[in-house]
Scaffold this active site. Structure first.
Site, mmCIF file in Angstrom:
data_model
loop_
_atom_site.group_PDB
_atom_site.id
_atom_site.type_symbol
_atom_site.label_atom_id
_atom_site.label_comp_id
_atom_site.label_asym_id
_atom_site.label_seq_id
_atom_site.Cartn_x
_atom_site.Cartn_y
_atom_site.Cartn_z
ATOM 1 N N SER A 83 0.849 -1.186 0.000
ATOM 2 C CA SER A 83 0.000 0.000 0.000
ATOM 3 C C SER A 83 0.894 1.250 0.000
ATOM 4 O O SER A 83 1.694 1.428 -0.911
ATOM 5 C CB SER A 83 -0.966 -0.041 1.184
ATOM 6 O OG SER A 83 -1.979 0.919 1.044
ATOM 7 N N GLU A 142 -8.717 -4.515 -4.542
ATOM 8 C CA GLU A 142 -8.139 -3.815 -3.405
ATOM 9 C C GLU A 142 -9.185 -3.082 -2.561
ATOM 10 O O GLU A 142 -9.304 -3.289 -1.360
ATOM 11 C CB GLU A 142 -7.097 -2.805 -3.899
ATOM 12 C CG GLU A 142 -5.926 -3.400 -4.655
ATOM 13 C CD GLU A 142 -4.828 -3.908 -3.744
ATOM 14 O OE1 GLU A 142 -4.949 -3.760 -2.519
ATOM 15 O OE2 GLU A 142 -3.852 -4.456 -4.273
ATOM 16 N N HIS A 182 -7.752 -5.469 -0.267
ATOM 17 C CA HIS A 182 -6.558 -4.804 0.239
ATOM 18 C C HIS A 182 -6.088 -5.487 1.514
ATOM 19 O O HIS A 182 -6.889 -5.790 2.403
ATOM 20 C CB HIS A 182 -6.905 -3.345 0.519
ATOM 21 C CG HIS A 182 -5.744 -2.416 0.586
ATOM 22 N ND1 HIS A 182 -4.822 -2.294 -0.420
ATOM 23 C CD2 HIS A 182 -5.352 -1.525 1.552
ATOM 24 C CE1 HIS A 182 -3.927 -1.379 -0.101
ATOM 25 N NE2 HIS A 182 -4.220 -0.909 1.094
#
Length: 498
Positions: free
Chosen positions: A195, A321, A417
């Site tokens: 991320s 995600e 995610h």
């Protein structure tokens, strides 16, 4: 890679390692010597607040490194996908080290991990960032804390820019000067992150000033943007106006940590579909910024020019995600045509039809909500994989391998995610993993993902074809068997956005 059987016998003596600032004492867990909370820089408080990091002063005796150090993250951050506890204290610029051989006689590859959290949260105290499985497989792991939020990335008129980036570089300098004492080879350092951490390692890869600090890169779910000097200054002045202080070091130092966070609250990233619209149009506002000094140009442009071309790169994302942000909107989205929603989210007309055509099968099979979620995912994450892999493929000698993490969470219904993080670290038994990966996460999938990361650290390559001119082969990590496969069109759906 599965844990050793039988388990390594416990060791009674505590390992002690001599660093450039002094000796540290860790503890053994089977075959992994663990050192927690080692400071790589002075506490960023008092006269050092809002300044570049300063190497830590030497200490006498042996410093205890058996408990987590203080974290830049403060307090409870609400419900998060990764458990990342905050630890109070002033000395927040720390590393954790995990090694099978805490001896300068070793020459093991090193993996340095930078955590995510949209540059405003995250903590190396997370049980998901435990390097014990890498140590089991012959890799020394160093996890890095860095200043978050406005402290790390906000514009201040008379302060060094990109202080969080300078923290990453200071930590990597610490690795260069100290990792040999922990059994690591400073000439074989892989940097990895997820991320915002993925954005961090790509930022470092694109920076001429950082090239001597590492040798390979693994970028997971990287979010990158372009914050110009003008935008950064405008955001900094606006935050100072909210706080009613001058946009100077003296002005900001008059505020408490909480007051600084409150003043910059409007710059923090999305939390829902409405917030996604703002981020899609404006990008992250707390993040590394082009400053003409440390960061001279946007990441993709720098990589396309050939900066970092000698460093092997593995880059990829999960399939969905941020698709979970549509979960609360599924009922009404089923009645709404996709194209108008994409228009509201900022997809230009000239790209809308090609994008819908490239993702028609997804929309037919999974509906409007899935298509909207995939667009948000593509715009924020997946398109960067194609852009960067294609840009580097045009540079001679720049090896770039792409992957997709496609396994769907049995509890959340998406390949969402952070789902890949415990598989990357091979810590499927860690606290909180069951909430996102279920009660029986597939070990073969961890073997495949973690094994590929070990391969990159050990030999600077992975076992599938890199992107090249005319070839877009990617590895797909999935389950059930095969846990991984090759796919030539894995990122075709994002090409209209590139």
């Amino acid at each position: 890679m599965t844990p050793s059987t039988p388990a390594d016998p416990p060791r009674l003596e505590q390992p002690v390692v001599a660093t450039t600032a002094g000796r540290v004492r860790g503890f053994w867990r089977g075959g992994c010597a663990t050192f927690l909370g080692i400071p790589y820089a002075q506490p960023p408080v008092g006269p050092l607040r809002f300044q570049a990091p300063v190497p830590h002063e030497p200490w006498e005796g042996v410093r205890d490194a058996t408990t987590q150090g203080a974290t830049p993250q403060r307090g409870a951050t609400g419900i998060t996908l990764i458990p990342e506890p905050s630890v109070p204290g002033r000395s927040t610029l720390n590393v954790n080290v995990f090694t099978p051989s805490p001896s300068p006689d070793g020459a093991l590859p090193v993996l340095v991990y930078i955590h995510g959290g949209a540059y405003v949260s995250g903590s190396i105290a997370s049980p998901w960032y435990d390097g014990r499985s890498f140590a089991r497989d012959g890799v020394v792991v160093v996890t890095v804390s860095y200043r978050l939020g406005f402290d790390g990335f906000g514009w201040i008129a008379d302060a060094p820019s990109n202080r969080g980036v300078r923290d990453w570089m200071a930590a990597l300098e610490w690795v260069q000067g100290n990792v040999r004492a922990f059994g690591g080879d400073p000439d074989r350092v892989t940097i990895a992150g997820q991320s915002a951490g993925g954005g961090a390692v790509l930022t470092l890869l694109s920076m001429p000033a950082a090239q001597h600090l590492f040798h390979a890169v693994w970028a997971m779910s990287a979010t990158i943007g372009v914050i110009t000097p003008e935008e950064s200054e405008a955001d900094g002045r606006r935050a100072a106006a909210v706080a009613r202080v001058e946009p100077t070091v003296a002005g900001w130092r008059a505020l408490t940590e909480r007051q600084v966070r409150d003043a910059a609250a409007d710059l923090v990233a999305m939390r829902d579909l409405h917030g996604a619209q703002a981020v899609l149009s404006d990008g992250l506002r707390i993040a590394p910024a082009v400053d003409g000094d440390l960061i001279r140009e946007p990441v993709v442009r720098s990589l396309a020019r050939g900066v970092g071309a000698d460093k092997p790169l593995v880059i990829g994302t999960t399939d969905d995600e941020f698709s979970m942000i549509v979960d609360d909107h599924r009922r009404w989205l089923r009645w709404v045509p996709v194209a108008p929603v994409l228009a509201v989210l900022g997809l230009p007309r000239r790209r809308r039809r090609p994008y819908l055509a490239a993702n028609a099968a997804l929309r037919r099979e999974h509906g409007t909500a899935a298509a909207i979620g995939r667009f948000v995912t593509d715009a924020l994450f997946r398109r960067h994989v194609a852009r960067i892999a294609r840009a580097r493929a045009a540079r001679p000698g720049a090896a770039t391998w792409a992957y997709r993490f496609a396994w769907v969470s049995p509890t959340r219904g998406w390949s969402l995610h952070c789902l890949d993080v415990p598989f990357f670290f091979d810590v499927l038994d860690a606290e909180g993993v069951e909430l996102i990966a279920g009660d029986d996460p597939p070990q073969p999938l961890a073997d495949a993902v973690h094994g590929a990361a070990v391969d990159l650290a050990l030999r600077g390559a992975v076992d599938w074809d890199p992107w090249a001119a005319g070839s877009t082969m990617s590895r797909v990590f999935d389950h059930p068997a095969p846990a991984s496969r090759e796919q030539a069109d894995a990122y075709d759906g994002v090409l209209p956005l590139t």
